[in-house]
Write an enzyme that holds these catalytic residues in place. Structure first.
Site, PDB file in Angstrom:
ATOM      1  N   THR A  42       0.976  -5.132  -4.423  1.00  0.00           N
ATOM      2  CA  THR A  42       2.501  -4.627  -4.543  1.00  0.00           C
ATOM      3  C   THR A  42       2.784  -3.550  -3.551  1.00  0.00           C
ATOM      4  O   THR A  42       1.990  -2.783  -3.171  1.00  0.00           O
ATOM      5  CB  THR A  42       2.223  -4.079  -6.126  1.00  0.00           C
ATOM      6  N   ASP A  48      -3.553  -6.072  -0.045  1.00  0.00           N
ATOM      7  CA  ASP A  48      -2.662  -5.091  -0.799  1.00  0.00           C
ATOM      8  C   ASP A  48      -2.597  -3.753   0.037  1.00  0.00           C
ATOM      9  O   ASP A  48      -3.363  -3.678   0.980  1.00  0.00           O
ATOM     10  CB  ASP A  48      -3.304  -5.021  -2.130  1.00  0.00           C
ATOM     11  N   GLY A  49      -1.467  -3.224  -0.163  1.00  0.00           N
ATOM     12  CA  GLY A  49      -1.549  -1.785   0.636  1.00  0.00           C
ATOM     13  C   GLY A  49      -2.232  -0.647  -0.152  1.00  0.00           C
ATOM     14  O   GLY A  49      -3.058  -0.927  -1.048  1.00  0.00           O
ATOM     15  N   ASP A  95      -2.134   4.133  -1.003  1.00  0.00           N
ATOM     16  CA  ASP A  95      -1.590   5.287  -0.826  1.00  0.00           C
ATOM     17  C   ASP A  95      -2.516   6.151   0.375  1.00  0.00           C
ATOM     18  O   ASP A  95      -1.757   6.968   1.060  1.00  0.00           O
ATOM     19  CB  ASP A  95      -1.344   5.894  -2.045  1.00  0.00           C
ATOM     20  N   LYS A 142      -4.707   4.284  -4.822  1.00  0.00           N
ATOM     21  CA  LYS A 142      -3.692   3.229  -5.027  1.00  0.00           C
ATOM     22  C   LYS A 142      -2.697   3.541  -6.523  1.00  0.00           C
ATOM     23  O   LYS A 142      -3.193   4.274  -7.221  1.00  0.00           O
ATOM     24  CB  LYS A 142      -3.979   1.749  -5.357  1.00  0.00           C
ATOM     25  N   GLY A 152       2.832   2.613  -6.644  1.00  0.00           N
ATOM     26  CA  GLY A 152       4.108   1.751  -7.342  1.00  0.00           C
ATOM     27  C   GLY A 152       3.944   1.185  -8.763  1.00  0.00           C
ATOM     28  O   GLY A 152       4.396   0.729  -9.203  1.00  0.00           O
ATOM     29  N   GLU A 172      -3.301  -4.671 -10.165  1.00  0.00           N
ATOM     30  CA  GLU A 172      -3.892  -4.622  -8.878  1.00  0.00           C
ATOM     31  C   GLU A 172      -5.572  -4.685  -8.740  1.00  0.00           C
ATOM     32  O   GLU A 172      -6.131  -5.478  -8.047  1.00  0.00           O
ATOM     33  CB  GLU A 172      -3.436  -3.294  -8.067  1.00  0.00           C
TER      34      GLU A 172
END
Ligand code: 5RP
Length: 220
Positions: free
Chosen positions: A28, A81-82, A84, A94, A97, A103
């Protein structure tokens, strides 16, 4: 090169980790949105996706990509996934969001976590980015006090946010996370905590990091 261009770059680069005919785990965030848009170009060559949020599901389906429930698969070859923040061992913060619980569930199904970030997310020690925690609402105030006592952390309720699971998010400021696995393990046991946004147990196996001069591949 703007941050968004770097995100688009790593989103496209992640396609090379998607195995033909497989189901892909999808995270996400704004970086993953670029990955989803790129994935649309090979939608006829994959079996579908397991998504970590309502927002990603909507975007996948808008592209005509089949979305399966997590309960429909036993495992996934890859989760993309990304993050932070990501440290030199592939441990991550993470949850920026607010999708951290799903996740972690989808990451847990996957054989490997491929993290896609721009280079602003790289840190030596996790904690400059406020650590997100998904909590049961009735426990929020008590957990705020516990963070202050245990880690001198300033846990602030994220205003106006209800997670996909109907819970709230605390963002913990002022942490220095020298031992991510130990803190993840400790905080996960506190009553009222649903998920802590430290991904040490589910750290990245690979990170595709966007720099001005190209995408670097880091393996851990
Ligand atoms: C969402 C996440 C995201 O992966 C993280 O916040 C990074 O987002 P972006 O790609 O927009 O910078 O953990 O819960």
């Amino acid at each position: 090169m703007t941050r968004d261009e770097l995100k688009a770059w790593v989103g496209r680069a992640a396609l090379s980790y998607v195995q033909p005919d497989s189901v892909v785990g999808v995270g996400t965030g704004s970086t993953v949105n670029h990955f989803i848009d790129a994935l649309a170009g090979m939608k006829d060559r994959i079996a579908g996706a397991v998504s970590s949020s309502v927002a990603s599901t909507v975007r996948l389906q808008a592209h005509g990509i089949r979305v399966l429930e997590a309960s429909q698969v036993e495992s996934l070859p890859v989760y993309i996934d990304g993050a932070d923040e990501i440290d030199p061992r592939g441990c991550m913060i993470k949850g920026g969001g607010a999708a951290l619980t799903r996740e972690k569930i989808v990451a847990d199904l996957a054989d490997r976590f491929v993290c896609i970030v721009d280079d602003s997310k790289q840190v030596d020690v996790l904690g400059r980015y406020p650590l997100p925690i998904e909590v049961i609402p009735m426990a929020a105030a008590q957990l705020q006090r516990r963070f202050a006592r245990a880690f001198s952390g300033d846990a602030r309720l994220r205003g106006g946010v209800v997670t996909d699971n109907g819970n709230c998010i605390l963002d913990v400021h002022g942490l220095r996370i020298d031992d991510p696995l130990a803190m993840e393990t400790e905080v996960n046991q506190w009553p009222g905590v649903v998920t802590v946004g430290i991904f040490a147990r589910h750290r990245a196996a690979i990170c595709l990091m966007g720099h001005d001069d190209g995408v670097r591949t880091l393996t851990y």
